[in-house]
Design an enzyme around this catalytic site. Structure first.
Site, short mmCIF file in Angstrom:
data_model
loop_
_atom_site.label_atom_id
_atom_site.label_comp_id
_atom_site.label_asym_id
_atom_site.label_seq_id
_atom_site.Cartn_x
_atom_site.Cartn_y
_atom_site.Cartn_z
N GLU A 26 0.82 -1.21 0.00
CA GLU A 26 0.00 0.00 0.00
C GLU A 26 0.86 1.26 0.00
OE1 GLU A 26 -3.02 0.22 -0.67
OE2 GLU A 26 -3.62 -1.88 -0.46
N TYR B 112 -6.10 6.22 4.89
CA TYR B 112 -6.21 5.21 3.83
C TYR B 112 -5.38 3.97 4.16
CZ TYR B 112 -5.23 2.53 -0.26
OH TYR B 112 -5.06 1.46 -1.12
N ASP C 240 -9.07 5.69 -1.49
CA ASP C 240 -8.04 6.26 -2.36
C ASP C 240 -8.71 6.91 -3.57
OD1 ASP C 240 -8.85 4.12 -3.92
OD2 ASP C 240 -6.84 3.28 -4.19
N CYS D 101 -19.26 -2.99 -16.53
CA CYS D 101 -19.27 -2.78 -15.09
C CYS D 101 -20.21 -3.76 -14.38
CB CYS D 101 -19.69 -1.35 -14.77
SG CYS D 101 -19.71 -0.99 -13.00
#
Length: 387
Positions: free
Chosen positions: A62, A145, A163, A227
């Protein structure tokens, strides 16, 4: 400003909260969770940090992924884990090796903060990454985050990890029209994630939102026909998906002209300089260089005069072999690089005091350089075929 925003107060407050609440009421949360997680589990990319849920590996990945593309991070992550396979290995590593492992990723304060935090985990938490929001958020460099990503992905806690990808996805799903460039807007998206997140599988849910933003719900023109949560998307239903997210603010950058030189002595060694331990690119190595503060003096003459003033030694530059721009978030280095040689030796006391070293071509490869100076070195080798 997009037409659908005109007349709407995007500054926050009750109106924003009321609109978010209404958007959340329009979503079948269980169906949304199932559609999103089912897609992720079937289509997720095979990434090395997903091999297990070791919080140390999640943490490293991350931090690396902040402001860096996935494809770029993969080889760096693999090498990093090879060099420092456990949290204790990394905690005990020296900074020179750490910077070398990070070389090319940029934003070196990230790895310094990570190293500091990992040492604290080793000393304070017996090498176990904390699993509570309160404790993990106290670690250096761990913002909302990163804390949310570690807690949800590694520990299965229903914490938001917001994010840029997540903000883009949810701005469209829920028609959140606040300016995502404003730090306070993150709170709106964290509230949205808390309302939507799967408590049964928060790890997959958060990763799925990120993955959807990376692969399908991309900037500009999203691939809506592919999607998996299209039926839940309120922006798609209204035909405004390409107008979101809203991002109004943009930082201005300034140009900084720099003249640099690759200097070689009669022993075929190259002069390198270690940057200050504070500020931009701290403790990285570089070729001698100076910011140009005048447009009157020729670059070559400016460098030679500056070098003499800095190190009490004459230097002679020959040809310029490369010009390059290196972009930071707030400035652009516009570098003109020359080759050259010293006319007299630098005193040993000056070498030590000014953090200078003579190194061979082979030794040079062991030091961590910023990307701009890696490019200078590569161009030098290509131009002169290491004569």
């Amino acid at each position: 400003m997009p037409n659908f925003l005109k007349g709407f107060n995007i500054c926050g407050g009750k109106k924003v909260n009321d609109k978010l609440e209404q958007s959340l009421l329009n979503i079948d949360k269980e169906s949304f969770q199932n559609d999103l997680i089912d897609w992720f589990e079937a289509e997720q990319r095979n990434l090395p940090w997903r091999e297990n849920k070791d919080p140390y590996r999640v943490w490293v990945s991350e931090i690396m992924l902040q402001q860096t593309r996935v494809d770029t991070v993969i080889p760096y992550f693999n090498r990093f884990i090879e060099w420092f396979p456990t949290l204790d290995d990394f905690a005990e590593a020296d900074e020179e090796k750490i910077l070398k492992a990070w070389e090319g990723l940029g934003y070196y304060s990230r790895v310094r903060n990570l190293h500091s935090a990992v040492k604290e985990v080793k000393e304070t938490y017996n090498s176990v990454v904390p699993d509570s929001p309160e404790e993990i958020s106290k670690l250096k460099g761990v913002g909302p985050y990163t804390a949310g990503a570690i807690l949800s992905i590694a520990y299965g806690k229903p914490e938001p990890a917001v994010d840029g990808n997540v903000m883009r996805v949810l701005s469209r799903i829920l028609v959140i029209d606040e300016d995502i460039a404003k730090p306070k807007t993150r709170k709106t998206f964290e509230k949205a994630v808390r309302a939507l997140i799967s408590h049964e599988n928060p790890s997959a849910f958060n990763q799925a939102l990120m993955e959807l933003g990376a692969l399908i719900c991309t900037p500009g023109k999203p691939a809506c026909l592919l999607c998996p949560v299209q039926k839940h998307c309120q922006a798609f239903a209204a035909g405004i998906q390409t107008e979101l997210p809203v991002k109004i603010q943009k930082k201005k950058t300034r140009d900084v002209p720099i003249v640099a030189a690759v200097l070689k002595n009669e022993r075929d060694e190259f002069l390198i300089h270690k940057r200050s331990s504070e500020g931009l690119l701290a403790n990285l190595w570089e070729f001698p260089n100076y910011e140009m503060h005048t447009s009157i003096q020729p670059k070559r003459a400016f460098f030679e005069a500056s070098f003499l003033e800095s190190y009490r030694t004459d230097v002679k530059l020959s040809d310029s072999f490369t010009m390059l721009d290196h972009v930071f978030s707030h400035l652009v280095w516009k570098i003109d690089a020359y080759r050259g040689s010293l006319l007299t030796d630098i005193e040993e006391s000056v070498m030590k005091e000014q953090n200078l070293k003579w190194v061979s071509k082979e030794e040079l490869e062991q030091y961590a350089f910023p990307v701009s100076h890696q490019k200078i070195w590569k161009s030098y080798q290509q131009t002169y075929v290491m004569d």
